[in-house]
Design a protein around this motif. Structure first.
Motif, mmCIF file in Angstrom:
data_model
loop_
_atom_site.group_PDB
_atom_site.id
_atom_site.type_symbol
_atom_site.label_atom_id
_atom_site.label_comp_id
_atom_site.label_asym_id
_atom_site.label_seq_id
_atom_site.Cartn_x
_atom_site.Cartn_y
_atom_site.Cartn_z
ATOM 1 N N MET A 179 0.958 -1.035 -0.263
ATOM 2 C CA MET A 179 0.102 0.000 0.174
ATOM 3 C C MET A 179 0.819 1.245 -0.046
ATOM 4 O O MET A 179 1.876 1.170 0.823
ATOM 5 C CB MET A 179 -0.966 0.083 1.291
ATOM 6 C CG MET A 179 -2.094 0.972 1.126
ATOM 7 S SD MET A 179 -3.032 0.962 2.624
ATOM 8 C CE MET A 179 -3.935 -0.419 2.203
ATOM 9 N N SER A 180 0.561 2.138 -0.885
ATOM 10 C CA SER A 180 1.230 3.428 -0.953
ATOM 11 C C SER A 180 0.955 4.448 0.108
ATOM 12 O O SER A 180 -0.140 4.344 0.551
ATOM 13 C CB SER A 180 1.173 4.028 -2.335
ATOM 14 O OG SER A 180 -0.194 4.435 -2.649
ATOM 15 N N THR A 181 1.796 5.246 0.386
ATOM 16 C CA THR A 181 1.901 6.244 1.358
ATOM 17 C C THR A 181 1.109 7.646 0.732
ATOM 18 O O THR A 181 1.357 7.772 -0.565
ATOM 19 C CB THR A 181 2.964 6.685 2.137
ATOM 20 O OG1 THR A 181 4.016 7.149 1.039
ATOM 21 C CG2 THR A 181 3.529 5.507 2.993
ATOM 22 N N ILE A 182 0.571 8.393 1.395
ATOM 23 C CA ILE A 182 -0.132 9.600 0.814
ATOM 24 C C ILE A 182 1.261 10.655 0.816
ATOM 25 O O ILE A 182 1.815 10.947 1.821
ATOM 26 C CB ILE A 182 -0.950 10.189 1.974
ATOM 27 C CG1 ILE A 182 -2.254 9.243 2.244
ATOM 28 C CG2 ILE A 182 -1.453 11.682 1.460
ATOM 29 C CD1 ILE A 182 -3.015 9.750 3.085
ATOM 30 N N PRO A 183 1.426 11.306 -0.211
ATOM 31 C CA PRO A 183 2.165 12.453 -0.578
ATOM 32 C C PRO A 183 2.302 13.490 0.635
ATOM 33 O O PRO A 183 1.002 14.032 0.908
ATOM 34 C CB PRO A 183 2.122 12.952 -2.093
ATOM 35 C CG PRO A 183 1.659 11.930 -2.497
ATOM 36 C CD PRO A 183 0.457 11.224 -1.486
ATOM 37 N N LEU A 184 3.127 13.806 1.155
ATOM 38 C CA LEU A 184 3.283 14.919 2.384
ATOM 39 C C LEU A 184 3.921 16.175 2.136
ATOM 40 O O LEU A 184 5.120 16.062 1.513
ATOM 41 C CB LEU A 184 3.707 14.399 3.714
ATOM 42 C CG LEU A 184 2.820 13.116 4.349
ATOM 43 C CD1 LEU A 184 3.622 12.641 5.481
ATOM 44 C CD2 LEU A 184 1.497 13.428 4.416
ATOM 45 N N SER A 185 3.232 17.267 2.232
ATOM 46 C CA SER A 185 4.013 18.470 1.702
ATOM 47 C C SER A 185 3.983 19.501 3.126
ATOM 48 O O SER A 185 3.122 19.169 4.162
ATOM 49 C CB SER A 185 3.604 19.141 0.668
ATOM 50 O OG SER A 185 3.812 18.592 -0.419
ATOM 51 N N LEU A 186 4.661 20.760 2.964
ATOM 52 C CA LEU A 186 4.743 21.617 4.161
ATOM 53 C C LEU A 186 4.228 23.139 3.817
ATOM 54 O O LEU A 186 4.453 23.404 2.570
ATOM 55 C CB LEU A 186 5.955 21.549 4.892
ATOM 56 C CG LEU A 186 6.533 20.458 5.537
ATOM 57 C CD1 LEU A 186 7.851 20.818 6.168
ATOM 58 C CD2 LEU A 186 5.636 20.160 6.578
ATOM 59 N N LEU A 187 3.398 23.653 4.672
ATOM 60 C CA LEU A 187 3.233 25.180 4.415
ATOM 61 C C LEU A 187 4.043 25.763 5.503
ATOM 62 O O LEU A 187 3.856 25.461 6.743
ATOM 63 C CB LEU A 187 1.624 25.254 4.591
ATOM 64 C CG LEU A 187 1.120 26.686 4.694
ATOM 65 C CD1 LEU A 187 1.316 27.209 2.904
ATOM 66 C CD2 LEU A 187 -0.283 27.001 4.802
ATOM 67 N N ASP A 188 4.750 26.891 5.028
ATOM 68 C CA ASP A 188 5.932 27.509 5.905
ATOM 69 C C ASP A 188 5.732 28.620 5.972
ATOM 70 O O ASP A 188 5.490 29.444 4.908
ATOM 71 C CB ASP A 188 7.395 27.038 5.696
ATOM 72 C CG ASP A 188 8.211 27.910 6.419
ATOM 73 O OD1 ASP A 188 7.692 28.404 7.548
ATOM 74 O OD2 ASP A 188 9.613 27.912 6.258
ATOM 75 N N PHE A 189 5.166 29.552 7.260
ATOM 76 C CA PHE A 189 4.690 30.744 7.508
ATOM 77 C C PHE A 189 5.675 31.676 7.596
ATOM 78 O O PHE A 189 5.553 32.901 7.738
ATOM 79 C CB PHE A 189 3.638 30.955 8.411
ATOM 80 C CG PHE A 189 2.219 30.474 8.162
ATOM 81 C CD1 PHE A 189 1.192 30.874 7.211
ATOM 82 C CD2 PHE A 189 1.832 29.188 8.643
ATOM 83 C CE1 PHE A 189 0.236 30.369 7.061
ATOM 84 C CE2 PHE A 189 0.715 28.663 8.521
ATOM 85 C CZ PHE A 189 -0.183 29.118 7.610
ATOM 86 N N ALA A 190 7.128 31.243 7.684
ATOM 87 C CA ALA A 190 8.320 31.903 8.096
ATOM 88 C C ALA A 190 7.874 32.594 9.050
ATOM 89 O O ALA A 190 7.831 34.021 9.210
ATOM 90 C CB ALA A 190 8.513 32.770 6.974
ATOM 91 N N THR A 191 7.770 32.103 10.427
ATOM 92 C CA THR A 191 7.001 33.035 11.499
ATOM 93 C C THR A 191 8.214 33.658 12.312
ATOM 94 O O THR A 191 9.275 33.143 12.436
ATOM 95 C CB THR A 191 6.582 31.731 12.641
ATOM 96 O OG1 THR A 191 5.752 30.984 12.026
ATOM 97 C CG2 THR A 191 6.053 32.645 13.969
ATOM 98 N N ILE A 192 7.696 34.884 12.637
ATOM 99 C CA ILE A 192 8.801 35.540 13.372
ATOM 100 C C ILE A 192 8.268 35.739 14.816
ATOM 101 O O ILE A 192 7.286 36.088 15.284
ATOM 102 C CB ILE A 192 8.559 37.255 12.988
ATOM 103 C CG1 ILE A 192 8.628 37.303 11.499
ATOM 104 C CG2 ILE A 192 9.344 38.188 13.669
ATOM 105 C CD1 ILE A 192 8.382 38.591 10.806
ATOM 106 N N TYR A 193 9.278 35.114 15.631
ATOM 107 C CA TYR A 193 8.708 35.366 17.090
ATOM 108 C C TYR A 193 9.085 36.623 17.815
ATOM 109 O O TYR A 193 9.690 37.337 17.331
ATOM 110 C CB TYR A 193 9.524 34.210 17.834
ATOM 111 C CG TYR A 193 9.307 32.730 17.281
ATOM 112 C CD1 TYR A 193 8.092 32.211 17.807
ATOM 113 C CD2 TYR A 193 9.967 32.111 16.557
ATOM 114 C CE1 TYR A 193 7.687 30.957 17.387
ATOM 115 C CE2 TYR A 193 9.704 30.748 15.996
ATOM 116 C CZ TYR A 193 8.427 30.062 16.655
ATOM 117 O OH TYR A 193 8.191 28.749 16.027
#
Length: 331
Positions: free
Chosen positions: A1-15
């Motif tokens: 069984m294949s895995t679901i492609p996973l990606s990222l959303l990066d907000f470039a967070t400033i602390y």
């Protein structure tokens, strides 16, 4: 069984207390780690006048991170197209496509990515600009395909790069447009969950293939807080929820803990928290199980993860945990 492609959303967070440059250093680290762990892509969203988000110029940020990675796809998730001329966007992402061949995506949204004051006075965008979004998408795509739009005008760079376009949305409008144009569709369910099922269903039912074999493709965004124990994940999630409500309800005003508690217990607070309805919280196994169920619920071909943790170190650990517990298709 294949895995679901996973990606990222990066907000470039400033602390608090940081310069934006520090967030860019972290974004490089995050993209490098995602590449190492086999994630599909990282996207950066165009936001303006937001003190905790530094991804105001996605093309510039993508160029920086592209130079410090090798294989992972990078893209805008997205460029708010009514803020720009299609020609300018074609040049920008055409430049990226020439610098980093077969690695660049271009997600397109019609929202302003900011408040109305910034929209009208600083960006100088017409309040009616969004009405031109469908035509602007078509025009942009033609520039990237090297099709004539204006006699004697060619996007250089851009022409012939055919940068892949994705329609972003949180309503039926984007679903209908993506289906009509035969483009992939990305739903912002990480903060706008209400119309997820209806929009994806409409997109899949009305999709118009461009060529034989073309199929609809859905990317659904989901929040993730993964930790080595359920208790720690829950603790992180509680911190994230409080920060989310403080940011959304405060609107620049400082809220004491007591005031924040009152807001969280109010109807408005419940509405704000419901924006994060789709959130996986727990250990690797618990998050994997949630993501498998969410992917089925969203009829998603790919999941775009928004890592939600109180610190960057905890976000990196969350990323590692998810990578070690990948959700499977048709689970």
């Amino acid at each position: 069984m294949s895995t679901i492609p996973l990606s990222l959303l990066d907000f470039a967070t400033i602390y608090d207390g940081e310069r934006p440059g520090v967030s860019f250093t972290r974004s490089v680290t995050l993209a490098q780690k995602a590449e190492e762990l086999g994630f599909e892509r990282v996207w950066y969203a165009e936001h303006h006048n937001m003190k905790s988000i530094s991804s105001a110029a996605p093309a510039v940020l993508i160029s920086h991170i592209g130079a410090k990675t090798s294989t992972i796809r990078l893209g805008a998730g997205g460029v708010m197209l009514p803020n720009h001329s299609p020609y300018t966007v074609a040049e920008q992402f055409g430049t990226l496509a020439e610098l980093y061949p077969d690695r660049i995506d271009l997600g397109l949204g019609r929202a302003p990515g900011t408040d109305q004051n910034t929209l009208g006075r600083a960006l100088r965008r017409s309040p009616n600009a969004a009405e031109n979004f469908p035509g602007d998408v078509v025009e942009l795509e033609k520039y990237l395909a090297d099709e004539s739009i204006i006699a004697g005008v060619r996007a250089t760079p851009g022409a012939g790069t055919r940068v892949p376009l994705y329609i972003l949305g949180s309503s039926l409008f984007g679903a209908q447009l993506a289906a009509k144009l035969g483009l992939p569709y990305s739903f912002a369910s990480h903060f706008a969950p209400t119309h997820l099922e209806e929009a994806v269903g409409l997109y899949r039912e009305t999709f118009v293939p461009r060529a034989e074999g073309d199929k609809p493709y859905v990317i659904a965004a989901v929040n993730v807080t993964a930790a080595d124990s359920t208790a720690d994940a829950v603790r992180q999630h509680e911190d994230v929820k409080r920060a989310w409500v403080r940011n959304m309800a405060g609107r620049g005003r400082y809220l004491t803990d007591e005031q924040l508690d009152d807001v969280i217990d109010s109807y408005a607070g419940h509405q704000i928290l419901d924006m994060m309805r789709y959130t996986a919280v727990g250990t690797g196994e618990e998050v994997r199980d949630y993501l498998e169920k969410f992917a089925a619920h969203a009829q998603a071909d790919e999941l775009m993860l928004s890592l939600r943790a109180p610190s960057f170190e905890e976000s990196l650990r969350s990323l590692e945990i998810v990578a070690d517990n990948r959700p499977e298709l048709n689970a």
